[in-house]
Design a protein around this motif. Structure first.
Motif, PDB file in Angstrom:
ATOM      1  N   GLU A 123       0.836  -1.210   0.000  1.00 12.42           N
ATOM      2  CA  GLU A 123       0.000   0.000   0.000  1.00 12.42           C
ATOM      3  C   GLU A 123       0.867   1.255   0.000  1.00 12.42           C
ATOM      4  OE1 GLU A 123      -3.485   1.958  -0.419  1.00 12.42           O
ATOM      5  OE2 GLU A 123      -3.231  -0.219  -0.435  1.00 12.42           O
ATOM      6  N   VAL A 124       1.972   1.235   0.725  1.00 14.81           N
ATOM      7  CA  VAL A 124       2.898   2.377   0.743  1.00 14.81           C
ATOM      8  C   VAL A 124       3.453   2.612  -0.665  1.00 14.81           C
ATOM      9  CG1 VAL A 124       5.159   3.161   1.570  1.00 14.81           C
ATOM     10  CG2 VAL A 124       3.500   2.199   3.174  1.00 14.81           C
ATOM     11  N   VAL A 125       3.863   1.539  -1.341  1.00 18.80           N
ATOM     12  CA  VAL A 125       4.397   1.674  -2.699  1.00 18.80           C
ATOM     13  C   VAL A 125       3.320   2.195  -3.645  1.00 18.80           C
ATOM     14  CG1 VAL A 125       5.359   0.401  -4.668  1.00 18.80           C
ATOM     15  CG2 VAL A 125       6.188  -0.056  -2.359  1.00 18.80           C
ATOM     16  N   LYS A 126       2.102   1.731  -3.480  1.00 16.25           N
ATOM     17  CA  LYS A 126       0.987   2.214  -4.306  1.00 16.25           C
ATOM     18  C   LYS A 126       0.806   3.721  -4.125  1.00 16.25           C
ATOM     19  CE  LYS A 126      -3.967   1.641  -4.959  1.00 16.25           C
ATOM     20  NZ  LYS A 126      -5.176   1.080  -4.387  1.00 16.25           N
ATOM     21  N   ILE A 127       0.874   4.180  -2.907  1.00 13.96           N
ATOM     22  CA  ILE A 127       0.737   5.614  -2.624  1.00 13.96           C
ATOM     23  C   ILE A 127       1.881   6.394  -3.276  1.00 13.96           C
ATOM     24  CG2 ILE A 127       0.830   7.359  -0.799  1.00 13.96           C
ATOM     25  CD1 ILE A 127      -0.668   5.279   0.980  1.00 13.96           C
ATOM     26  N   ILE A 128       3.102   5.878  -3.141  1.00 16.64           N
ATOM     27  CA  ILE A 128       4.258   6.543  -3.762  1.00 16.64           C
ATOM     28  C   ILE A 128       4.073   6.607  -5.265  1.00 16.64           C
ATOM     29  CG2 ILE A 128       6.739   6.342  -4.220  1.00 16.64           C
ATOM     30  CD1 ILE A 128       6.991   5.178  -1.360  1.00 16.64           C
ATOM     31  N   ASN A 129       3.615   5.528  -5.874  1.00 19.44           N
ATOM     32  CA  ASN A 129       3.401   5.478  -7.325  1.00 19.44           C
ATOM     33  C   ASN A 129       2.342   6.487  -7.775  1.00 19.44           C
ATOM     34  OD1 ASN A 129       5.337   3.542  -7.855  1.00 19.44           O
ATOM     35  ND2 ASN A 129       3.899   1.849  -7.605  1.00 19.44           N
ATOM     36  N   GLU A 130       1.385   6.776  -6.903  1.00 17.76           N
ATOM     37  CA  GLU A 130       0.278   7.666  -7.268  1.00 17.76           C
ATOM     38  C   GLU A 130       0.596   9.140  -7.026  1.00 17.76           C
ATOM     39  OE1 GLU A 130      -3.076   6.142  -5.168  1.00 17.76           O
ATOM     40  OE2 GLU A 130      -3.249   4.392  -6.469  1.00 17.76           O
TER      41      GLU A 130
END
Length: 135
Positions: A123-130
Motif C-alpha cells: 500500500e505504501v508503494v501504491k501511494i508513492i506510485n500515485e
C-alpha cells in the motif's frame, strides 16, 4: 490454578470489547442465580462459577467446540496469534498491537508478525506510485 504471568509487564489492564462485556454480563445474570455461586470464580471457574476450573478444562472445552463447529483444531495460544493477525490485517498500529499483547518491545511483535505487514508495504508503494510531483 492461577500463576503469575511470564513477565512483570504481562500484568496489565486492557480495555474489553463491548461484545465481550455484554456477553459476560448476560452470562453473569444467568449463573448468579445458581446455588453456591461464587463471583470470585465467575470468569475463570466452572460452568456455575462455584469453583475454579482445572487446567485441562479449557483444552477440553476448546476441543468440544472445535468438533461442534467442524473447524481446524488450534491450540489455545493460537487464539492470541489469531487476534494479533486480525488486528494487524484490520490496520491496527503495530505499537498498539504490541501493547495489547503485552510485548515490552515492539521488535517482538514486528518479528513475529512481519509477514503480515507485506500488504501494508504494498500500500505504501501504491501511494508513492500515485504521487504526482511536478519538478
Amino acid at each position: 490454578y492461577f500463576t503469575t504471568p511470564k513477565t512483570r509487564d504481562s500484568n496489565r489492564v486492557i480495555p474489553m470489547p463491548n461484545t465481550v462485556a455484554n456477553d459476560l454480563l448476560e452470562y453473569y445474570n444467568i449463573v448468579k442465580k445458581f446455588k453456591n455461586f461464587n463471583p470470585e470464580f465467575f470468569v475463570f471457574g466452572n460452568s456455575f462459577g462455584v469453583e475454579p476450573f482445572c487446567p485441562e478444562y479449557i483444552r477440553k472445552r476448546n476441543k468440544d467446540n472445535i468438533e461442534k463447529a467442524g473447524v481446524k483444531n488450534i491450540r489455545i495460544h493460537d487464539f492470541r496469534h489469531s487476534c494479533a493477525s486480525l488486528l494487524i490485517n484490520s490496520g491496527a498500529s503495530p505499537i498498539m498491537v504490541a501493547k495489547y499483547l503485552g510485548h515490552t518491545k515492539i521488535d517482538v511483535t514486528l518479528n513475529t508478525y512481519s509477514h503480515m505487514f507485506q500488504s501494508a508495504l504494498d500500500e505504501v508503494v501504491k501511494i508513492i506510485n500515485e504521487i504526482n510531483v511536478d519538478i
